[in-house]
Motif scaffolding. Sequence first.
Motif, short mmCIF file in Angstrom:
data_model
loop_
_atom_site.label_atom_id
_atom_site.label_comp_id
_atom_site.label_asym_id
_atom_site.label_seq_id
_atom_site.Cartn_x
_atom_site.Cartn_y
_atom_site.Cartn_z
N LEU A 165 21.74 45.27 43.97
CA LEU A 165 22.98 46.02 43.69
C LEU A 165 23.79 45.35 42.58
CD1 LEU A 165 24.16 46.74 47.34
CD2 LEU A 165 22.87 48.26 45.82
N GLN A 166 24.62 46.17 41.96
CA GLN A 166 25.48 45.67 40.90
C GLN A 166 26.59 44.80 41.50
OE1 GLN A 166 28.09 48.57 39.25
NE2 GLN A 166 28.61 47.32 37.46
N VAL A 167 26.88 43.70 40.82
CA VAL A 167 27.97 42.84 41.28
C VAL A 167 29.17 43.04 40.37
CG1 VAL A 167 28.70 40.46 41.66
CG2 VAL A 167 26.32 41.12 42.12
N LEU A 168 30.24 43.54 40.96
CA LEU A 168 31.43 43.82 40.16
C LEU A 168 32.59 43.01 40.72
CD1 LEU A 168 32.50 45.68 37.87
CD2 LEU A 168 33.13 47.32 39.67
N ASP A 169 33.06 42.07 39.91
CA ASP A 169 34.12 41.18 40.37
C ASP A 169 35.47 41.73 39.93
OD1 ASP A 169 35.81 39.14 41.00
OD2 ASP A 169 34.63 37.55 40.05
N ILE A 170 36.29 42.16 40.88
CA ILE A 170 37.55 42.81 40.49
C ILE A 170 38.77 41.95 40.81
CG2 ILE A 170 36.60 45.13 40.73
CD1 ILE A 170 38.27 45.29 43.39
N ILE A 171 38.54 40.69 41.27
CA ILE A 171 39.69 39.84 41.60
C ILE A 171 39.65 38.60 40.72
CG2 ILE A 171 40.76 38.46 43.43
CD1 ILE A 171 39.71 40.48 45.43
N ASP A 172 40.80 38.26 40.16
CA ASP A 172 40.82 37.10 39.25
C ASP A 172 41.10 35.81 40.02
OD1 ASP A 172 43.53 36.86 39.77
OD2 ASP A 172 44.15 37.73 37.84
N ASP A 173 41.20 34.70 39.28
CA ASP A 173 41.34 33.40 39.90
C ASP A 173 42.62 33.27 40.73
OD1 ASP A 173 39.00 32.73 38.79
OD2 ASP A 173 39.79 31.32 37.31
N HIS A 174 43.62 34.06 40.39
CA HIS A 174 44.88 33.95 41.13
C HIS A 174 44.96 34.91 42.31
CE1 HIS A 174 46.67 31.36 38.03
NE2 HIS A 174 45.92 32.06 37.20
N GLY A 175 43.87 35.63 42.55
CA GLY A 175 43.86 36.54 43.68
C GLY A 175 44.46 37.90 43.34
N CYS A 176 44.51 38.23 42.05
CA CYS A 176 45.05 39.52 41.64
C CYS A 176 43.93 40.42 41.13
CB CYS A 176 46.09 39.35 40.54
SG CYS A 176 47.50 38.38 41.08
N LEU A 177 44.13 41.75 41.24
CA LEU A 177 43.11 42.67 40.75
C LEU A 177 43.06 42.61 39.23
CD1 LEU A 177 43.54 45.84 43.01
CD2 LEU A 177 42.28 43.73 43.41
N ASN A 178 41.88 42.66 38.70
CA ASN A 178 41.74 42.63 37.24
C ASN A 178 41.42 44.02 36.72
OD1 ASN A 178 39.01 43.12 37.61
ND2 ASN A 178 38.45 40.94 37.49
N GLU A 179 41.19 44.12 35.41
CA GLU A 179 41.03 45.44 34.80
C GLU A 179 39.79 46.19 35.30
OE1 GLU A 179 39.28 42.27 32.31
OE2 GLU A 179 41.23 42.59 33.25
N LYS A 180 38.82 45.45 35.81
CA LYS A 180 37.62 46.12 36.32
C LYS A 180 37.92 46.97 37.56
CE LYS A 180 34.44 42.58 34.69
NZ LYS A 180 33.96 41.28 35.16
N ALA A 181 39.05 46.68 38.18
CA ALA A 181 39.43 47.44 39.37
C ALA A 181 39.86 48.86 38.99
CB ALA A 181 40.56 46.74 40.12
N GLN A 182 40.17 49.09 37.76
CA GLN A 182 40.61 50.39 37.21
C GLN A 182 42.00 50.78 37.67
OE1 GLN A 182 37.62 53.54 37.46
NE2 GLN A 182 36.05 51.99 37.81
N ILE A 183 42.33 50.50 38.91
CA ILE A 183 43.67 50.85 39.39
C ILE A 183 44.35 49.59 39.92
CG2 ILE A 183 43.20 53.26 39.96
CD1 ILE A 183 42.65 52.35 42.83
N LEU A 184 45.67 49.65 39.99
CA LEU A 184 46.46 48.54 40.54
C LEU A 184 46.18 47.20 39.84
CD1 LEU A 184 46.10 49.43 44.32
CD2 LEU A 184 48.13 49.79 42.90
N ILE A 185 45.90 47.29 38.56
CA ILE A 185 45.55 46.08 37.81
C ILE A 185 46.73 45.11 37.79
CG2 ILE A 185 44.94 45.20 35.51
CD1 ILE A 185 43.56 48.03 35.13
N GLY A 186 46.45 43.86 38.07
CA GLY A 186 47.48 42.83 38.04
C GLY A 186 48.20 42.65 39.36
N GLU A 187 47.94 43.52 40.33
CA GLU A 187 48.61 43.37 41.63
C GLU A 187 47.93 42.29 42.48
OE1 GLU A 187 51.28 44.76 42.68
OE2 GLU A 187 51.56 46.68 41.65
#
Length: 883
Positions: free
Chosen positions: A294-316
């Motif tokens: 399966l594809q591995v898609l990492d949507i959380i950054d080092d600070h525990g916030c959603l990144n742009e790959k999440a498409q929505i709620l970016i930076g939360e």
Amino acid sequence: MELQSKYDPSSTEDKWYAYWLEHNFFHSEPDEREPYTIVIPPPNVTGILHMGHVLNNTINDVLIRKARMDGKNACWIPGTDHASIATESKVVAKLKAEGISKEDLTREEFLKHAWEWKEKHGGIILSQLRKLGASCDWDRTKFTMDPDLSQAVINTFVYFYEKGYIYQGVRMVNWDPVGLTAVSDEEVVHKDTASKFYHMRYFVSDGKGNPTDKYIVVATTRPETIMADAAVCINPADERYHWLKGKKVLIPLINKEIPIIEDSYVEMDFGTGCLKVTPAHDVNDYNIGLRHNLQVLDIIDDHGCLNEKAQILIGEDRFVARKKIAKMLEEAGNLEKTEDYTSPIGYSERTDAVIEPKLSKQWFLKMDVLAKAALESVESGRIRLIPEKYRNTYRHWMETAHDWCISRQLWWGQRIPAYYLPDGSFVVAPSPEAALQKAQEKCAGITMDQLHQDEDVLDTWFSSWLWPISVFDAEMPGHPDHKPNRDLSYYYPTNDLVTGPDIIFFWVARMVMAGDEFMKEEPFRNVYFTGIVRDKIGRKMSKTLGNSPDPLVLIEKYGADAVRLGMLLCSSAGNDILYDESQIEQGRNFCNKIWNAFRLVKGWAVDETLEQSESSAVAVDWFNNKLNSVVAVVNDHFSKFRISDALMAVYKFFWDDFCAWYLELVKPAYGSPIDAATYNATVGFFEQLLKMVHPIMPFISEELWHAVRDRKDGETIMFERFPQAGEVNEALLQAFEQACGVVAGVRNIRQQKGISPKDSLSLKVVGDYDQTLSPVIAKLANVSNIEHLTSIDDSEAGVSFMSGTLKVFVPLSGLVDESEEIKKLEAELTYLEGFLKSVRGKLSNEKFVAHAPEAVVAAERKKESDAMSKIESIKKSLEILKK
RNA sequence: GGGAGCAUAGCUCAGUUGGUUCAGAGCGUCUGCCUUACAAGCAGAGGGUCGGGGGUUCGACUCCCUCUGCUCCCACCA
């Protein structure tokens, strides 16, 4: 000089340790003798001595001292482990207390602090071991980050890299989004935490990315990760969802199409039976992802916030996003319901942040080939595990060994010798210079400045697994073609390893792997596993519980010998030991017993003209034989690592046989001198006893060995030969045993009848009786004369008892309660008749007589005849009494 | 959930290819002793149907099955 009645360890222990060091007795150099080698399980360099260390090192010291006294060239290598995680966190904490944050320091600055810390606090534990009496070869002290040992580690990395065993891979680590670091499994604390279980509708796709009216319900506690879903998984056996097979569903809110997959990992009766698979954010999902590609898609950054790959709620933040997304799902009609749910959540021990599983690039060492060889080393019996039950554990580990993740995101340790080029490729080399050369071969004209060494260090175990080799020859591990130096050739393989079962895989198995790989020979022959030291009620010793005594305080209070004995008393191999201070008191009491035996012997005046008494002659002859038989038992126990049994055999031999029987027998009347023959024999026995005591209690044995005879400076009990077993006159031992039985019987009668030990008695005995033992009975039971008769005069009043098949009669006028005697004898008669019946039952069973071995049948016949003669004798006594 | 192990005297534990009076040791307990080596000691004594049940065997603490209770390791449940 008047000797105190209490032994004072504080005045002797430091003195003798200094004496041993002064004469360099612990130091070993290769010679023509057989070597006996132990490497210490290196304690953390900044650690302090706890009860577990005391147990482990006491056993090590017993083994090494015993080997030394068996004439071997004994060498015990001490040292410490740099313990990267533990030490680094201590240094970080210390800096923090000074207002310095690790992030503000460069790597070099931090390491400078770490080394300062190590120099200041390092090795305290080794000096504490001296208090315990540990006879380590301190000249050979090593540290896993000594320059040569570190180089061995680097060389080993290069060696395995070139062999193709080391690779880079991705692995799920425990990420601390506050501390911004990966933490080890040991630093994650699981706490039951209240959360919500969100039941979400995933609509089935029509194949073109549009939702149909069919949907399935997926339950999760982490709806904020749905954007990273790669599939929805069902159990292939789950009939409820057979209709879903091969279909695709749409991730809510972002309408991404993902497949339905089948995997038996999914529990049908948990949740809805549908599992969302999110490989980047859950360990299990990651593993499922691997199986199903399966594809591995990492949507959380080092600070525990959603990144742009999440498409929505970016930076939360992930927890804010969770609440928001729940609301969005509800508004979109995708949220079926939420339930309250409590589950164990991992928190960072240091920052208390919720741990985020995170994929990161790590270095791995392939285990398959190495593990196979290491398994064979134990299965073949070339390495013995004690107790044997750990073979199962070992096999289980070796058969399921995962590749070893050897990189750690720390600074304290050996830095991984991989050097990256500007193009992202890398070279692996034992030094920066060698790396540069390799890099230039790949890419001409490249300079040192353009090379960048990997930031990670190696796992601490990646240095400790070389320990049995690198302490002797640090060149060896990295260079398997290198000829071992003199020390390594002589001392390797080591003999015994003493350690805890908790590191059977981390350390023991890996040392076996390194030994197999680099030396083509196992690093040790026997591995003795100690248990965990617990408190009286079975709790682990811990700082927070405050149930862990400070060993140094105990040594101060009771003496090291007492502490050693106390720890060994209750420690059979592999079992946890329940520590209680009363055990150490017992050790102290034993020291005192030895001390007082010495006081007695030391106080005797010798009269050369005196004849040896009969009782003393028998005593010396008996004790000599007893010594031989006990030595055989003790040596047998040692050879089987039954250390507490060996100890108990020595303990009883000293206390019971020597003090209670032998000394009481040869002891002259107060103020009277002793004959020379008995005195010399006694001093000789005492010396033998001290030697048997020495491996367990080194200080008091050395002290008294010097006190019992004049010794020159430089003499020591340490190198005396441990007593060897000689011929044993079994008949004499048995006869003495019988005499002891008679003595005990007489004492018992004295107690019952209130007869003072000072009033002498006379005895009549009927049956098999060795008259040479009469002086023994006479002296110890205060008996004036013993008549050996064929029958007892029936007119005399008295009390009788049986000792084996021997009937003993004590004439007593006016003190006998006849009805009581009759009652006692009748009870015995009843027992014996029952016993006889069961024996005869066996003997009349044809199958028993036919199947059982000759010896067993003979024994039963002997029981039968013995019982018959006893019954006969008791009946006779009863007749007399009833007249 | 997967794996391993343990259960014997009040406590801590032995019991080594199923067979000597095998039901043990140490500590603790009880009784009697301040007997000039030792009261941190001496002398004696009591204490257990070997976790429950079943099986194999001439014979089971010991081997097999099962139940109960506990411990450890690993994986931790979306």
